[in-house]
Write a protein that holds these residues in place. Structure first.
Motif, PDB file in Angstrom:
ATOM      1  N   TYR A 125     -30.483  54.258 -47.266  1.00 61.61           N
ATOM      2  CA  TYR A 125     -30.009  53.474 -48.535  1.00 61.61           C
ATOM      3  C   TYR A 125     -30.421  54.171 -49.780  1.00 61.61           C
ATOM      4  O   TYR A 125     -29.931  53.996 -50.704  1.00 61.61           O
ATOM      5  CB  TYR A 125     -29.961  52.026 -48.480  1.00 61.61           C
ATOM      6  CG  TYR A 125     -29.395  51.513 -46.956  1.00 61.61           C
ATOM      7  CD1 TYR A 125     -30.252  50.934 -46.053  1.00 61.61           C
ATOM      8  CD2 TYR A 125     -27.987  51.700 -46.662  1.00 61.61           C
ATOM      9  CE1 TYR A 125     -29.714  50.331 -44.796  1.00 61.61           C
ATOM     10  CE2 TYR A 125     -27.530  51.147 -45.391  1.00 61.61           C
ATOM     11  CZ  TYR A 125     -28.374  50.615 -44.474  1.00 61.61           C
ATOM     12  OH  TYR A 125     -28.154  50.336 -43.294  1.00 61.61           O
ATOM     13  N   ASP A 181     -36.959  45.795 -38.624  1.00 59.06           N
ATOM     14  CA  ASP A 181     -35.848  46.354 -38.429  1.00 59.06           C
ATOM     15  C   ASP A 181     -35.049  46.585 -39.707  1.00 59.06           C
ATOM     16  O   ASP A 181     -34.846  47.906 -40.176  1.00 59.06           O
ATOM     17  CB  ASP A 181     -34.673  45.588 -37.473  1.00 59.06           C
ATOM     18  CG  ASP A 181     -33.595  46.569 -37.359  1.00 59.06           C
ATOM     19  OD1 ASP A 181     -32.707  46.005 -36.690  1.00 59.06           O
ATOM     20  OD2 ASP A 181     -33.520  47.872 -37.391  1.00 59.06           O
ATOM     21  N   HIS A 185     -36.147  48.132 -44.747  1.00 58.51           N
ATOM     22  CA  HIS A 185     -34.988  49.023 -45.673  1.00 58.51           C
ATOM     23  C   HIS A 185     -35.072  48.399 -47.232  1.00 58.51           C
ATOM     24  O   HIS A 185     -35.193  49.204 -48.043  1.00 58.51           O
ATOM     25  CB  HIS A 185     -33.515  48.814 -44.818  1.00 58.51           C
ATOM     26  CG  HIS A 185     -33.261  49.745 -43.897  1.00 58.51           C
ATOM     27  ND1 HIS A 185     -33.170  51.068 -44.371  1.00 58.51           N
ATOM     28  CD2 HIS A 185     -32.796  49.750 -42.841  1.00 58.51           C
ATOM     29  CE1 HIS A 185     -32.714  51.758 -43.045  1.00 58.51           C
ATOM     30  NE2 HIS A 185     -32.470  50.796 -42.378  1.00 58.51           N
TER      31      HIS A 185
HETATM   32  C1  SOE Z   1     -29.571  47.228 -36.796  1.00 56.16           C
HETATM   33  O1  SOE Z   1     -30.090  46.068 -37.425  1.00 56.16           O
HETATM   34  C2  SOE Z   1     -29.310  48.533 -37.722  1.00 56.16           C
HETATM   35  O2  SOE Z   1     -28.840  49.490 -37.039  1.00 56.16           O
HETATM   36  C3  SOE Z   1     -30.631  48.950 -38.109  1.00 56.16           C
HETATM   37  O3  SOE Z   1     -31.434  49.365 -36.920  1.00 56.16           O
HETATM   38  C4  SOE Z   1     -30.448  50.258 -39.203  1.00 56.16           C
HETATM   39  O4  SOE Z   1     -31.706  50.689 -39.542  1.00 56.16           O
HETATM   40  C5  SOE Z   1     -29.557  49.668 -40.326  1.00 56.16           C
HETATM   41  O5  SOE Z   1     -29.302  50.557 -41.199  1.00 56.16           O
HETATM   42  C6  SOE Z   1     -28.355  48.930 -39.785  1.00 56.16           C
HETATM   43  O6  SOE Z   1     -28.652  48.140 -38.842  1.00 56.16           O
END
Ligand code: SOE
Length: 384
Positions: A125, A181, A185
């Motif tokens: 991102y 997960d 980010h």
């Molecule tokens: C699932 O939550 C997922 O694919 C993540 O693992 C990715 O890192 C994210 O960019 C989108 O969602």
């Protein structure tokens, strides 16, 4: 003749496909693909058009025609495969999380730096032009003094109790699911865009479904569906974050607002072709394009005219293109590598520790110890 790195991709699922398309967009070739079996590798070759199926991840890593190993497998396998790739002298692009423990992430980071191999962790991102524009403007002082950093990352792919995935199982995905997960980010994007670093946090984790259906029966789940955080940073800001994978209607809604005394900068990953800049006397919604963005960072990644939205795969393509430029010896700005994967592991461990103790937890630097101490003594905490 410019050297074009040759990829080997381990993993044939959703992320394996995303990596495959990004390598092709970067002008790379995929020498081999490895899956959970020879048959799945052969099916992927047919589906993706790679050059060859590999019998195993290990044999792919050993191939002379693989310069960059892409690890797109369940989280618990990342560390072992990354160690093998580093030992073979290969560049490594490892899906997040880099590892399911700070110790493993620290070891991999130092091994890669000792071996002098290029590493990548897809905090992609960072590669939206709107994000780079916001970052350049913030670091240029346009926001004034940043004091409130807040946002959320909401999804709904695990909204139903019958929805499941290997990430739900802590032995495959790690102790934290939602934060480990996608919360990482948001934190990576906040620290990258603002230059602030989280120094302490208080987290709560929770589940919408205590049990989920796997193999026809419902069983107790140990990983979280969501997390709520408050945090403080090294530059005097405070902030909050809501993370959820059970928010019906929110598909991949990473949103932030970084608020300063002069301006706020806001971004929504589901409408990424607009950057919102708020001021007391005006608010602008910049339609992203090379002609409308004003900073070097923004323009570098705005490859299409305004009104032609660039999306998730475009950002992933830019990440792989910059990673391959690094393999060729260049030094692109803002490339997320193993040290950023280590930072994510440190933040994840802090969130797990804070939620378990229901207390503030200091967040050490990326090389920080694996043991955390609370900020308040137990007696004081009881008064909270
Ligand atoms: C699932 O939550 C997922 O694919 C993540 O693992 C990715 O890192 C994210 O960019 C989108 O969602």
């Amino acid at each position: 003749m410019t050297f074009t790195p040759r990829a080997g991709i381990i993993g044939t699922g959703f992320m394996g496909a995303v990596h495959f398309h990004a390598v092709r967009a970067a002008g790379g070739t995929i020498s081999a693909i490895a899956g959970s079996s020879r048959a799945s590798a052969e099916a992927a070759v047919t589906r993706f058009g790679a050059l060859a199926p590999a019998d195993s991840a290990e044999s792919l890593i050993a191939r002379d025609d693989v310069d960059v190993v892409h690890i797109c497998t369940p989280n618990a396998t990342h560390a072992g495969l990354a160690r093998l790739a580093i030992a073979a002298g290969k560049a490594v692009v490892c899906e997040k999380p880099l590892a399911t423990s700070v110790e493993d992430a620290k070891e991999l980071t130092s091994l890669a730096e000792q071996a002098n191999v290029v590493t990548g962790v897809p905090f992609v991102y960072r590669f939206y032009p709107a994000v780079r524009e916001a970052r350049d403007r913030i670091l240029n002082g346009d926001a004034g003094s940043l004091w409130m950093l807040h946002g959320s990352y909401l999804q709904d792919w695990l909204a139903g109790a019958t929805a499941t995935n290997w990430r739900v199982d802590s032995t495959l995905g790690g102790a934290s699911r939602a934060f480990g997960d996608i919360g990482v980010h948001w934190c990576d994007l906040m620290e990258f865009t603002t230059g602030h670093r989280i120094t302490r946090l208080m987290a709560n984790t929770s589940r919408a479904h205590e049990k989920r259906e796997t193999h026809g029966h419902f069983s107790q789940v140990s990983t979280e569906d969501g997390a709520t955080l408050i945090f403080e940073t090294d530059n005097g800001a405070t902030g909050s974050l809501v993370v959820s994978q059970v928010s019906p209607g929110r598909k991949n809604r990473l949103w932030f607002s970084f608020d300063g005394t002069d301006a706020s900068f806001s971004f929504n990953q589901e409408t990424p072709d607009t950057l919102h800049i708020g001021r007391v006397d005006s608010t602008s919604h910049i339609a992203v394009g090379p002609q409308t963005l004003s900073t070097q960072g923004g323009r570098r990644y705005a490859t299409l005219p305004a009104g032609h939205p660039q999306g998730y795969q475009d950002s992933f393509n830019a990440f792989i293109s910059d990673t391959y430029a690094a393999v060729r010896g260049q030094a692109p700005e803002g490339l997320p590598g193993f040290r950023d994967g280590l930072r994510a592991a440190v933040l994840t461990e802090a969130v797990v520790a804070s939620a378990a103790r229901q207390s503030w937890v200091d967040v050490p630097t990326s090389d920080g110890p694996s043991e955390f101490h609370t900020s308040y003594p137990a007696a004081e905490r009881q008064m909270q």
